[in-house]
Design a protein around this motif. Structure first.
Motif, PDB file in Angstrom:
ATOM      1  N   SER A   1       1.013  -1.266  -0.194  1.00 43.44           N
ATOM      2  CA  SER A   1       0.105   0.092   0.095  1.00 43.44           C
ATOM      3  C   SER A   1       0.978   1.538  -0.329  1.00 43.44           C
ATOM      4  O   SER A   1       1.623   1.372   0.887  1.00 43.44           O
ATOM      5  CB  SER A   1      -1.291   0.348   1.112  1.00 43.44           C
ATOM      6  N   LEU A   2       0.582   2.280  -1.046  1.00 44.84           N
ATOM      7  CA  LEU A   2       1.058   3.583  -1.156  1.00 44.84           C
ATOM      8  C   LEU A   2       0.372   4.737  -0.576  1.00 44.84           C
ATOM      9  O   LEU A   2       0.352   5.390  -0.748  1.00 44.84           O
ATOM     10  CB  LEU A   2       1.605   3.765  -2.662  1.00 44.84           C
ATOM     11  N   SER A   3      -1.180   4.400   1.272  1.00 44.54           N
ATOM     12  CA  SER A   3      -1.446   5.445   1.210  1.00 44.54           C
ATOM     13  C   SER A   3      -0.770   6.564   1.764  1.00 44.54           C
ATOM     14  O   SER A   3       0.486   6.243   2.623  1.00 44.54           O
ATOM     15  CB  SER A   3      -2.287   4.683   2.455  1.00 44.54           C
ATOM     16  N   GLY A   4      -1.002   7.459   0.912  1.00 42.53           N
ATOM     17  CA  GLY A   4      -0.128   8.938   1.792  1.00 42.53           C
ATOM     18  C   GLY A   4       1.485   8.806   1.221  1.00 42.53           C
ATOM     19  O   GLY A   4       1.734   9.888   1.669  1.00 42.53           O
ATOM     20  N   LEU A   5       1.291   8.131   0.573  1.00 40.82           N
ATOM     21  CA  LEU A   5       3.198   8.497  -0.027  1.00 40.82           C
ATOM     22  C   LEU A   5       2.910   9.432  -1.616  1.00 40.82           C
ATOM     23  O   LEU A   5       2.333   9.165  -2.988  1.00 40.82           O
ATOM     24  CB  LEU A   5       3.795   6.755  -0.496  1.00 40.82           C
ATOM     25  N   ARG A   6       4.172  10.239  -1.557  1.00 37.80           N
ATOM     26  CA  ARG A   6       4.161  10.734  -2.867  1.00 37.80           C
ATOM     27  C   ARG A   6       5.364   9.809  -4.147  1.00 37.80           C
ATOM     28  O   ARG A   6       6.384   9.200  -2.758  1.00 37.80           O
ATOM     29  CB  ARG A   6       4.250  12.251  -2.448  1.00 37.80           C
ATOM     30  N   VAL A   7       4.808   9.832  -5.123  1.00 36.48           N
ATOM     31  CA  VAL A   7       6.197   9.113  -5.864  1.00 36.48           C
ATOM     32  C   VAL A   7       6.269  10.079  -6.808  1.00 36.48           C
ATOM     33  O   VAL A   7       5.941  10.260  -7.330  1.00 36.48           O
ATOM     34  CB  VAL A   7       5.668   7.950  -6.711  1.00 36.48           C
ATOM     35  N   ALA A   8       8.182  10.183  -6.967  1.00 31.45           N
ATOM     36  CA  ALA A   8       7.958  11.440  -8.522  1.00 31.45           C
ATOM     37  C   ALA A   8       8.353  10.894  -9.966  1.00 31.45           C
ATOM     38  O   ALA A   8       9.027   8.809  -9.184  1.00 31.45           O
ATOM     39  CB  ALA A   8       9.768  12.092  -7.788  1.00 31.45           C
ATOM     40  N   PHE A   9       7.806  10.731 -10.404  1.00 34.22           N
ATOM     41  CA  PHE A   9       8.296  10.318 -11.897  1.00 34.22           C
ATOM     42  C   PHE A   9       9.242  11.393 -12.918  1.00 34.22           C
ATOM     43  O   PHE A   9       8.471  12.541 -12.919  1.00 34.22           O
ATOM     44  CB  PHE A   9       6.867  10.539 -12.933  1.00 34.22           C
ATOM     45  N   LEU A  10       9.884  11.075 -12.950  1.00 33.35           N
ATOM     46  CA  LEU A  10      10.859  12.148 -13.509  1.00 33.35           C
ATOM     47  C   LEU A  10      11.107  12.017 -15.099  1.00 33.35           C
ATOM     48  O   LEU A  10      11.839  11.230 -15.475  1.00 33.35           O
ATOM     49  CB  LEU A  10      12.622  11.944 -12.893  1.00 33.35           C
ATOM     50  N   VAL A  11      10.948  13.160 -15.885  1.00 34.97           N
ATOM     51  CA  VAL A  11      11.093  13.329 -17.105  1.00 34.97           C
ATOM     52  C   VAL A  11      11.557  13.811 -18.036  1.00 34.97           C
ATOM     53  O   VAL A  11      11.303  15.131 -17.012  1.00 34.97           O
ATOM     54  CB  VAL A  11      10.080  12.400 -18.180  1.00 34.97           C
ATOM     55  N   ALA A  12      11.807  14.096 -18.897  1.00 32.95           N
ATOM     56  CA  ALA A  12      12.615  15.311 -19.396  1.00 32.95           C
ATOM     57  C   ALA A  12      10.615  15.722 -20.291  1.00 32.95           C
ATOM     58  O   ALA A  12      10.229  15.767 -19.936  1.00 32.95           O
ATOM     59  CB  ALA A  12      13.396  15.423 -20.630  1.00 32.95           C
ATOM     60  N   GLY A  13      11.899  16.763 -21.205  1.00 33.39           N
ATOM     61  CA  GLY A  13      10.415  17.614 -21.665  1.00 33.39           C
ATOM     62  C   GLY A  13      10.086  16.994 -23.017  1.00 33.39           C
ATOM     63  O   GLY A  13       8.543  17.270 -23.294  1.00 33.39           O
ATOM     64  N   GLU A  14      10.442  16.051 -23.572  1.00 33.21           N
ATOM     65  CA  GLU A  14       9.831  15.283 -24.680  1.00 33.21           C
ATOM     66  C   GLU A  14      10.339  13.688 -25.012  1.00 33.21           C
ATOM     67  O   GLU A  14      11.319  13.665 -24.007  1.00 33.21           O
ATOM     68  CB  GLU A  14       9.653  15.867 -25.977  1.00 33.21           C
ATOM     69  N   GLY A  15      10.148  13.128 -25.901  1.00 36.96           N
ATOM     70  CA  GLY A  15      10.331  11.608 -25.909  1.00 36.96           C
ATOM     71  C   GLY A  15      10.212  10.538 -24.783  1.00 36.96           C
ATOM     72  O   GLY A  15      10.720   9.770 -24.907  1.00 36.96           O
ATOM     73  N   ILE A  16       9.138  11.041 -23.528  1.00 41.65           N
ATOM     74  CA  ILE A  16       8.921  10.003 -22.782  1.00 41.65           C
ATOM     75  C   ILE A  16       7.584   8.667 -24.094  1.00 41.65           C
ATOM     76  O   ILE A  16       6.984   9.025 -24.249  1.00 41.65           O
ATOM     77  CB  ILE A  16       7.906  10.593 -21.877  1.00 41.65           C
ATOM     78  N   GLU A  17       8.256   7.419 -23.337  1.00 41.61           N
ATOM     79  CA  GLU A  17       7.201   6.263 -23.841  1.00 41.61           C
ATOM     80  C   GLU A  17       6.375   6.418 -22.842  1.00 41.61           C
ATOM     81  O   GLU A  17       6.322   5.688 -22.020  1.00 41.61           O
ATOM     82  CB  GLU A  17       8.081   4.759 -23.845  1.00 41.61           C
ATOM     83  N   GLN A  18       5.093   6.697 -24.089  1.00 41.77           N
ATOM     84  CA  GLN A  18       3.792   6.710 -23.165  1.00 41.77           C
ATOM     85  C   GLN A  18       3.324   5.935 -22.270  1.00 41.77           C
ATOM     86  O   GLN A  18       3.025   6.141 -20.966  1.00 41.77           O
ATOM     87  CB  GLN A  18       3.150   7.257 -23.913  1.00 41.77           C
ATOM     88  N   VAL A  19       3.324   5.265 -22.717  1.00 38.28           N
ATOM     89  CA  VAL A  19       2.899   3.818 -21.743  1.00 38.28           C
ATOM     90  C   VAL A  19       3.813   3.169 -19.888  1.00 38.28           C
ATOM     91  O   VAL A  19       3.232   3.093 -19.347  1.00 38.28           O
ATOM     92  CB  VAL A  19       3.061   2.167 -22.170  1.00 38.28           C
TER      93      VAL A  19
END
Length: 196
Positions: A4-22
């Motif tokens: 369970s991640l209840s109440g936890l913040r998780v960072a998703f780090l990406v550049a401005g473009e070129g991210i594989e969406q899925v």
């Protein structure tokens, strides 16, 4: 999917473009389903451009600029792939430092596909067992990692997978490791945070 991640913040780090969406959206949904709060961290404000292979897909709003983000605010870090995304990230000192700081703080990190390129730049793969998109195998070995061709590899809080076909296993293990919290051996190869 355990944990369970209840109440936890998780960072998703990406550049401005070129991210594989899925590779952004599926782990994001997994974090939300586990009760966590995903936040999109990027190199600049506004929105980022995702892709489906080489075709433009959707845009996503940035929640936090990496230079202003604090690792202590997050329970874990997810690094989506795409060829251009990690290649751009590894040239941004604040992004590289942000990644290295998660290892120094012994917090879980999940990286898929080409994302381990950023891990190499952060100096955190030496002595670690991991996987990636196969074309990164030589780069990872040259950086001191033990590369293996498996669906998902977990090494003391570091979760890696090869490509979108591995997303089910990747998402489950990412949530599980983040739910477990800090991993004492996570920082064993991490450098000082004076990156860049």
């Amino acid at each position: 999917m355990s944990g369970s991640l209840s109440g936890l913040r998780v960072a998703f780090l990406v550049a401005g473009e070129g991210i594989e969406q899925v590779e952004l959206t599926r782990p994001w949904q997994a974090v939300e389903r586990a009760g966590g709060q995903p936040e999109l961290v990027s190199v600049s404000s506004g929105s980022v451009q995702a892709f489906h292979h080489l075709d433009k897909a959707d845009t996503f709003p940035v929640d936090q600029i990496v230079g202003d983000a604090d690792v202590e605010d997050y329970a874990g870090l997810v690094l989506p792939g795409g060829v251009a995304n990690p290649d751009a990230l590894r040239r941004v000192p604040e992004a590289v430092r942000f990644v290295a700081d998660f290892f120094a703080a012994q917090k879980p990190v999940a990286a898929i596909c080409h994302a381990p390129w950023t891990l190499i730049e952060a100096g955190v793969v030496r002595g670690r067992r991991l996987t990636s998109y196969p074309s990164l195998a030589t780069d990872l070995r040259n950086a001191g990692a033990e590369w293996t061709d498996e669906q998902v590899v977990v090494d003391s809080g570091l979760v890696t997978s090869r490509d979108p076909d591995d997303l089910d296993a990747f998402c489950a293990k990412a949530v599980e490791e983040i739910a477990e919290g800090r991993h004492r051996s996570q920082s064993r190869s991490a450098p000082s945070t004076d990156v860049g």
